[in-house]
Design a protein around this motif. Sequence first.
Motif, short mmCIF file in Angstrom:
data_model
loop_
_atom_site.label_atom_id
_atom_site.label_comp_id
_atom_site.label_asym_id
_atom_site.label_seq_id
_atom_site.Cartn_x
_atom_site.Cartn_y
_atom_site.Cartn_z
N VAL A 438 8.71 -14.06 40.01
CA VAL A 438 9.73 -14.48 39.04
C VAL A 438 11.06 -14.62 39.77
O VAL A 438 11.51 -13.70 40.46
N GLU A 439 11.69 -15.78 39.60
CA GLU A 439 13.01 -16.01 40.16
C GLU A 439 14.03 -15.91 39.02
O GLU A 439 13.87 -16.57 37.98
N LEU A 440 15.06 -15.10 39.21
CA LEU A 440 16.02 -14.89 38.12
C LEU A 440 17.41 -14.62 38.65
O LEU A 440 17.60 -14.35 39.84
N ARG A 441 18.38 -14.75 37.71
CA ARG A 441 19.76 -14.35 37.98
C ARG A 441 20.10 -13.23 37.01
O ARG A 441 19.84 -13.34 35.81
N VAL A 442 20.66 -12.15 37.56
CA VAL A 442 21.07 -11.04 36.71
C VAL A 442 22.52 -10.70 36.97
O VAL A 442 23.02 -10.82 38.11
N LEU A 443 23.22 -10.32 35.93
CA LEU A 443 24.60 -9.86 36.04
C LEU A 443 24.59 -8.37 35.78
O LEU A 443 24.43 -7.91 34.64
N LEU A 444 24.77 -7.59 36.83
CA LEU A 444 24.66 -6.13 36.75
C LEU A 444 26.05 -5.50 36.71
O LEU A 444 26.91 -5.82 37.55
N PRO A 445 26.30 -4.60 35.76
CA PRO A 445 27.59 -3.91 35.73
C PRO A 445 27.80 -3.12 37.03
O PRO A 445 26.84 -2.67 37.67
N TYR A 446 29.07 -2.93 37.37
CA TYR A 446 29.36 -2.17 38.59
C TYR A 446 28.90 -0.72 38.48
O TYR A 446 28.69 -0.05 39.49
N SER A 447 28.67 -0.27 37.27
CA SER A 447 28.17 1.09 37.09
C SER A 447 26.68 1.21 37.40
O SER A 447 26.16 2.32 37.49
N ARG A 448 25.99 0.07 37.55
CA ARG A 448 24.56 0.08 37.85
C ARG A 448 24.30 -0.34 39.30
O ARG A 448 23.50 -1.22 39.60
N GLY A 449 25.00 0.30 40.19
CA GLY A 449 24.76 0.03 41.61
C GLY A 449 23.35 0.38 42.05
O GLY A 449 22.83 -0.17 43.04
N ASP A 450 22.70 1.30 41.30
CA ASP A 450 21.33 1.66 41.63
C ASP A 450 20.39 0.48 41.49
O ASP A 450 19.44 0.33 42.26
N LEU A 451 20.65 -0.40 40.48
CA LEU A 451 19.79 -1.57 40.30
C LEU A 451 20.01 -2.59 41.41
O LEU A 451 19.07 -3.25 41.85
N VAL A 452 21.24 -2.72 41.87
CA VAL A 452 21.51 -3.62 43.01
C VAL A 452 20.76 -3.14 44.25
O VAL A 452 20.12 -3.92 44.96
#
Length: 497
Positions: A438-452
Amino acid sequence: MTNAPDDFNLDDELADTDSWDDETPTTDPYDEPDPEETTGSMDLAERHALRRVVGLSTELEDITEVEYRQLRLERVVLVGVWTEGSVEDAENSMAELAALAETAGSQVLENVYQRRDKPDPATYIGRGKVEGVREIVEATGADTVIMDGELAPSQLRNLEDKIKVKVVDRTALILDIFAQHAKSKEGQAQVELAQLNYMKQRLRGWGGSLSRQAGGRVAGGAGIGSRGPGETKIENDRRRINTKIAKLRRDLAGMKTTRTTMRSERRRNAIPSVAIAGYTNAGKSSILNRLTGAGVLVEDALFATVDPTTRRTTTADGRIYTLSDTVGFVRHLPHQLVEAFRSTLEEVAESDLIVHVVDGSHPDPEGQISAVREVLAEIDAKNIPELIVINKSDAADPMVIARLLQREPHSVVCSAKTGEGIAEALAAIEADLPVGAVELRVLLPYSRGDLVSRLHDKAEVLSVEHTADGTLVHARVSEAIAGELELYTLAGLTEGE
């Protein structure tokens, strides 16, 4: 090497094992190797502790049998039956048998083979050849005859009766090597299970020792009151072996659960797995050391690696994956071993990529490739993507390398000894690793650095942009990770786009 299977005496070997189910092996924690110690230096030192020095001989009068066997290499004669293929194929097979015998700790005195349409059902080789082998044994003073094939119990018994020395077949020889090299608890249990399954069909005895039944006017005044069905000695031995086999299978089932849990955890975290497979002594452990710096035991010997080793490493773009060094394969790998090691071989069967290491300097590399693929088919791994790595290019004939490259287009050439081509092999492995579906774009809050961080570790990150609203990441991910990120996914890309 160990004694022939049909000399197996359970009264001596298993006298104190009437209650196997109640036994629990005890180990001193101070005797366990340091888990961080991965150089294999202690194993290598132990394996080389006793070596024969040519030209030196010491005859001792007062010496125990155990000490005598430690000081003296077993002297063997190799015998094969050539039923198909060319003369070169037959000689390669006998050369491999000689290497197996030397690995097991013996000195090869003579190497002979016979041309036949099929092995003799009574003696494997023809009756006339049996007499010839007996003369060779008497002339050379050999202790053992090793046959290049798996013998039926009747063939083994007939040959020993006629040749008058111990006879061992190829299966028993390979089992003996595995028994010497297995170090882990699981590996030792797997080897013991394979040996017991092999020995169970080859129990034998002579005369009155065969039976514990009494009848008629028996000696010693047994007679009345002692007659009945009883239990023969072989039946008793076979029952005790079956009890031990059942216990080993229970133990291995528990170990398999642990291995399956670890594998499931890697799957849950979307960590691709790569299995290094190939013929024995092709250089699999050396390749693993070069790729990951694992420091596992490396030795120029057949089946130097019995216990699998898994190491975690990363690609050039930061993705995590695992590399597993597995047990080597060989022509006519005993089916007892395949069954016993099935839980270990599942590392290959459930991998995302098989790195098939081939010894480019071997006289018959194509035969090795075919033998390995036969075993891969037997463990249901033939449909897994495969990368051929032609090793030992520093010692191989360039014409052979060119022939292999033409035969196997998806392959790379390297030398684990010199390091030449290792970078190309690593790049080829990384290119063949599965990418996210799956190719996707996600906008992650700066508080979710763990997901990055998770995306960098578990997925293929195509671009990263820091915006006022958070971190914009464009990546290819697995379906499991895509589900976890659904809350942060931006519209505009669909699966597989």
